[in-house]
Design a protein around this motif. Structure first.
Motif, short mmCIF file in Angstrom:
data_model
loop_
_atom_site.label_atom_id
_atom_site.label_comp_id
_atom_site.label_asym_id
_atom_site.label_seq_id
_atom_site.Cartn_x
_atom_site.Cartn_y
_atom_site.Cartn_z
N LEU A 256 7.10 -52.04 -23.51
CA LEU A 256 6.45 -51.23 -24.54
C LEU A 256 6.32 -51.99 -25.85
O LEU A 256 5.40 -51.73 -26.63
N GLY A 257 7.24 -52.94 -26.09
CA GLY A 257 7.14 -53.76 -27.28
C GLY A 257 5.89 -54.62 -27.28
O GLY A 257 5.30 -54.90 -28.33
N LYS B 278 3.03 -53.73 -26.19
CA LYS B 278 1.92 -52.87 -26.65
C LYS B 278 2.00 -52.61 -28.15
O LYS B 278 0.98 -52.62 -28.84
N ARG B 279 3.23 -52.38 -28.64
CA ARG B 279 3.37 -52.13 -30.07
C ARG B 279 3.01 -53.38 -30.88
O ARG B 279 2.50 -53.28 -31.99
N ALA B 280 3.29 -54.56 -30.32
CA ALA B 280 2.99 -55.80 -31.04
C ALA B 280 1.49 -56.06 -31.12
O ALA B 280 1.05 -56.90 -31.91
N GLN B 281 0.70 -55.35 -30.33
CA GLN B 281 -0.76 -55.49 -30.37
C GLN B 281 -1.41 -54.64 -31.45
O GLN B 281 -2.59 -54.79 -31.74
N LEU B 282 -0.64 -53.74 -32.05
CA LEU B 282 -1.17 -52.88 -33.10
C LEU B 282 -1.47 -53.70 -34.35
O LEU B 282 -0.78 -54.68 -34.63
N PRO B 283 -2.47 -53.31 -35.12
CA PRO B 283 -2.88 -54.12 -36.29
C PRO B 283 -1.77 -54.31 -37.31
O PRO B 283 -1.75 -55.33 -38.01
N TRP B 284 -0.87 -53.35 -37.41
CA TRP B 284 0.18 -53.45 -38.44
C TRP B 284 1.46 -54.10 -37.94
O TRP B 284 2.47 -54.14 -38.65
N ILE C 88 7.69 -61.03 -28.40
CA ILE C 88 8.53 -59.91 -27.95
C ILE C 88 9.64 -60.39 -27.02
O ILE C 88 10.77 -59.88 -27.06
N GLU C 89 9.36 -61.37 -26.18
CA GLU C 89 10.39 -61.88 -25.27
C GLU C 89 11.59 -62.41 -26.04
O GLU C 89 12.75 -62.13 -25.69
N ASP C 90 11.32 -63.16 -27.10
CA ASP C 90 12.43 -63.67 -27.92
C ASP C 90 13.12 -62.52 -28.67
O ASP C 90 14.34 -62.54 -28.86
N LEU C 91 12.34 -61.54 -29.10
CA LEU C 91 12.93 -60.38 -29.79
C LEU C 91 13.92 -59.66 -28.87
O LEU C 91 15.01 -59.28 -29.29
#
Length: 260
Positions: A36-37, A39-45, A53-56
């Motif tokens: 899900l991260g 998808k969230r990382a694809q958001l403009p903000w 995200i993998e490193d996160l």
């Protein structure tokens, strides 16, 4: 009274190798943040790209595991640690603390934010809406392990836990799975469906979790080595959740005040 489902805590055993349900729940939580991260990382903000995200998740997992273990020793078993510091490394004996894991994640995100050129709060705002999945799964793992059960009761849904003696008890692990997992996920999903000020999602997650945990502690048995800390009802979980409620509410209101 309901019958406690006899589920083997070991999911798969291949010779000396054993995969426990509880360990699987941790993997579910980390996998949810990874999937899900993205998808969230694809958001403009989003402050980071999907490739980060993998490193996160790696940094976050280290924070959860190290912080959770250290937190358990310091918050719940400090006296034994003083007499035998090696218990910190005896992870096979069990013992993880949510509050310690949470602090570990904040530290991990501070380091990761330095690497990514963004702030710790920007990263925790990404994690906050996804963390309830792991929290809920972890409580299911506690239920399967027959641990962290509730106080004796005569409610129709009470259960006799294998490790809890002959008394029927609140299935407090399931209460927490619903509140910290399902309900918190819904609240965070609704709130973060559109752009929110930095620190708002993190503050809301801290506030809601703190309130839910404080409430459930009234139905959950206190840790046997600690008992009640004061007033014949205050538990360590409530003592640790109180700052979360206050700080979370302050962060949430401050974030929206700055945005306004």
């Amino acid at each position: 009274m309901l019958s406690y489902p006899q589920i083997d805590p070991v999911l798969i055993a291949i010779g000396p190798l054993k995969i426990h349900w509880y360990g699987l729940m941790y993997l579910i939580g980390f996998a949810a943040v990874w999937v899900l991260g993205q998808k969230r990382a694809q958001l403009p903000w989003s402050p980071i790209k999907p490739s980060a995200i993998e490193d996160l998740v790696t940094f976050g997992a280290m924070g959860v595991i190290l912080g959770g273990r250290v937190g358990y020793i310091l918050f719940y078993n400090f006296s034994e640690f003083i007499s035998d510091p090696t218990i910190l490394f005896k992870i096979w004996q069990g013992g993880m603390s949510f509050h310690g894991g949470m602090l570990g994640v904040f530290v991990a995100m501070w380091f990761f934010g330095k690497k990514q050129g963004c702030t710790m709060m920007q990263l925790t705002d990404i994690i906050a809406p996804l963390a309830p999945i792991g929290l809920g799964a972890g409580r299911i793992g506690n239920f399967i392990n027959s641990e962290l059960w509730g106080r004796p009761t005569d409610v129709p849904w009470a259960m006799v836990f294998p490790n809890g003696g002959p008394l029927a008890r609140h299935p407090s692990q399931l209460y927490e799975a619903f509140l910290e997992g399902v309900l918190l996920f819904i609240i965070m999903r609704v709130y973060t469906n559109k752009p929110r000020p930095t620190m708002g999602p993190t503050g809301l997650a801290l506030f809601c979790y703190g309130c839910f945990r404080f409430f459930v502690e009234f139905y959950r048995m206190p840790d046997v080595q600690l008992g009640y800390l004061a007033l014949d009802w205050l538990t360590m979980g409530q003592a640790l959740s109180t700052p979360m409620i206050i700080i979370g509410a302050a962060m949430f209101m401050w974030a929206h005040k700055k945005a306004a």
